[in-house]
Design a protein around this motif. Structure first.
Motif, PDB file in Angstrom:
ATOM      1  N   ASN A  81       0.839  -1.193   0.000  1.00 18.20           N
ATOM      2  CA  ASN A  81       0.000   0.000   0.000  1.00 18.20           C
ATOM      3  C   ASN A  81       0.876   1.245   0.000  1.00 18.20           C
ATOM      4  O   ASN A  81       2.095   1.167   0.068  1.00 18.20           O
TER       5      ASN A  81
ATOM      6  N   LYS B 192      -3.618  -5.862   4.194  1.00 18.46           N
ATOM      7  CA  LYS B 192      -2.612  -6.660   3.477  1.00 18.46           C
ATOM      8  C   LYS B 192      -2.666  -8.136   3.866  1.00 18.46           C
ATOM      9  O   LYS B 192      -2.629  -9.013   2.997  1.00 18.46           O
TER      10      LYS B 192
ATOM     11  N   ASP C 199       5.056  -9.891   0.833  1.00 20.36           N
ATOM     12  CA  ASP C 199       4.163  -9.197   1.760  1.00 20.36           C
ATOM     13  C   ASP C 199       4.707  -7.811   2.073  1.00 20.36           C
ATOM     14  O   ASP C 199       5.842  -7.665   2.522  1.00 20.36           O
ATOM     15  N   ASP C 200       3.872  -6.780   1.822  1.00 20.75           N
ATOM     16  CA  ASP C 200       4.227  -5.392   2.137  1.00 20.75           C
ATOM     17  C   ASP C 200       5.527  -4.975   1.452  1.00 20.75           C
ATOM     18  O   ASP C 200       6.484  -4.543   2.103  1.00 20.75           O
TER      19      ASP C 200
END
Length: 357
Positions: free
Chosen positions: A45, A53, A138-139
């Motif tokens: 994001n 997420k 992830d992220d």
């Protein structure tokens, strides 16, 4: 906007310049970004805080596992360990991070590596997992030292990135121009009843590029699960049992945005007392004693304690287990769902992308 945030504009301008230059250096090759033979899907994001997420990573895992050989790579935010660590039966929220621990607890069959160095992490995954087809990052939207093949950008329905400002005046990690790197944009946490007119309004606001597609997702709250069953989830208790019998609860949250869950419970329970902590809060014995005291002092005859999946992992830390497992603590399960035809189209996009790569 508050006066404080207005006064912080000069700092935001400096932060904007730094992040803008960083992105320019990556775009023109001064800072190197590496591509890989393995398919990389980034979920991230623009803003600081929760946009969903973790449940969206879980959605991708549920979609792809069994069809492809996949793995997850996360930096493991909030862990007390260093270096690369593979998640296993001995992992805790402290050793790999609370969000990775939540994901791994549900998908133990999927290899999960935490490593702040994404390049090293991808190399380790490629070396260890034979026939690896795809890695979910992830992220990783701002981690530009790695070039994902598919960039999924999440933005929250009630706080769209287009209406926000760069830190510290706002909550954006970088300029909203950064959204141009996204291939798919998902508007998360929308109402479950979502009109076509509202969809058109948001699409007009976002104004996606010709190469971008926008999807709309929402959170589905599931059953209540006893904290004792966090790792096994053998018994799911219908939340309607509590909703229909006038129960009250103590809600314990240490997440970025708990308003949706709070109002959901408030609409369905007699009374909700909310103990709110900062995101990734590391619970201590004093916190558990406060939770117990709040629960004991609640006058309701029918009552229980409820928390999130993410918080549940932290409340099960080794130094707290003896205390928390003696309390009537449940966590509420939840998952991501997509509206209308978005579900089929999104699934098709992901499956086709991984399949052809």
């Amino acid at each position: 906007m508050s006066t404080t945030r207005i006064l912080l504009f000069p700092i935001s301008a400096l932060y904007w310049l730094i992040t803008w230059l960083r992105n320019i250096f990556f775009d023109i090759g001064i800072l190197p970004s590496k591509t890989y033979g393995t398919t990389l899907i980034s979920v991230g994001n623009l803003k600081v805080g929760g946009t969903g997420k973790t449940p969206h990573v879980e959605y991708l895992l549920g979609l792809l596992k069994g069809r492809f050989t996949i793995a997850v790579l996360s930096r493991g935010f909030g862990r007390v360990t260093k270096g690369p660590i593979w998640a296993d039966a001995k992992s805790t929220s402290l050793s790999i991070g609370d969000e990775p621990y939540q994901i791994f607890s549900k998908f133990k069959e999927v290899p999960f590596l935490v490593d702040g160095n994404r390049r090293r992490g991808i190399k380790l995954i490629e070396e260890k997992i034979e026939g690896i087809k795809a890695v979910i990052l992830d992220d990783a939207f701002q981690h530009r030292y790695v070039t994902p093949g598919l960039n999924i950008l999440l933005t929250e329905y009630s706080d769209l990135y287009i209406n926000d400002y760069i830190m510290p005046s706002g909550n954006l990690r970088e300029s909203k121009i950064g959204a141009n790197r996204a291939d798919l944009i998902v508007v998360t946490k929308t109402p479950e009843i979502f009109s076509p007119q509202e969809r058109r309004i948001i699409l007009k606001e976002i104004n996606p590029k010709p190469y971008q597609q926008v999807f709309f997702s929402f959170q589905k709250y599931g059953s209540f699960i006893n904290l004792k069953e966090y790792d096994t989830i053998q018994n799911k208790i219908s939340k309607e049992y509590y909703f229909s019998r006038g129960y009250s609860c103590v809600l314990v949250t240490g997440i970025a945005n708990s308003s949706n869950l709070f109002y959901y419970l408030k609409e369905n329970l007699k009374n909700v007392t909310h103990l709110s902590y900062k995101d990734h809060h590391r619970y201590a014995e004093a916190d558990v004693k406060k939770i117990k005291s709040t629960f004991d002092n609640m006058s309701a005859e029918n009552k229980f304690i409820i928390t999130t999946e993410k918080d549940a992992g932290r409340l099960l830390s080794e130094n707290l287990r003896d205390l928390t497992l003696n309390l009537p603590i449940f966590f509420i399960s939840y998952e991501t769902a997509f509206h209308e035809a978005d579900s089929d189209l999104f699934n098709e996009q992901i499956n086709n992308y991984v399949g052809r790569n």
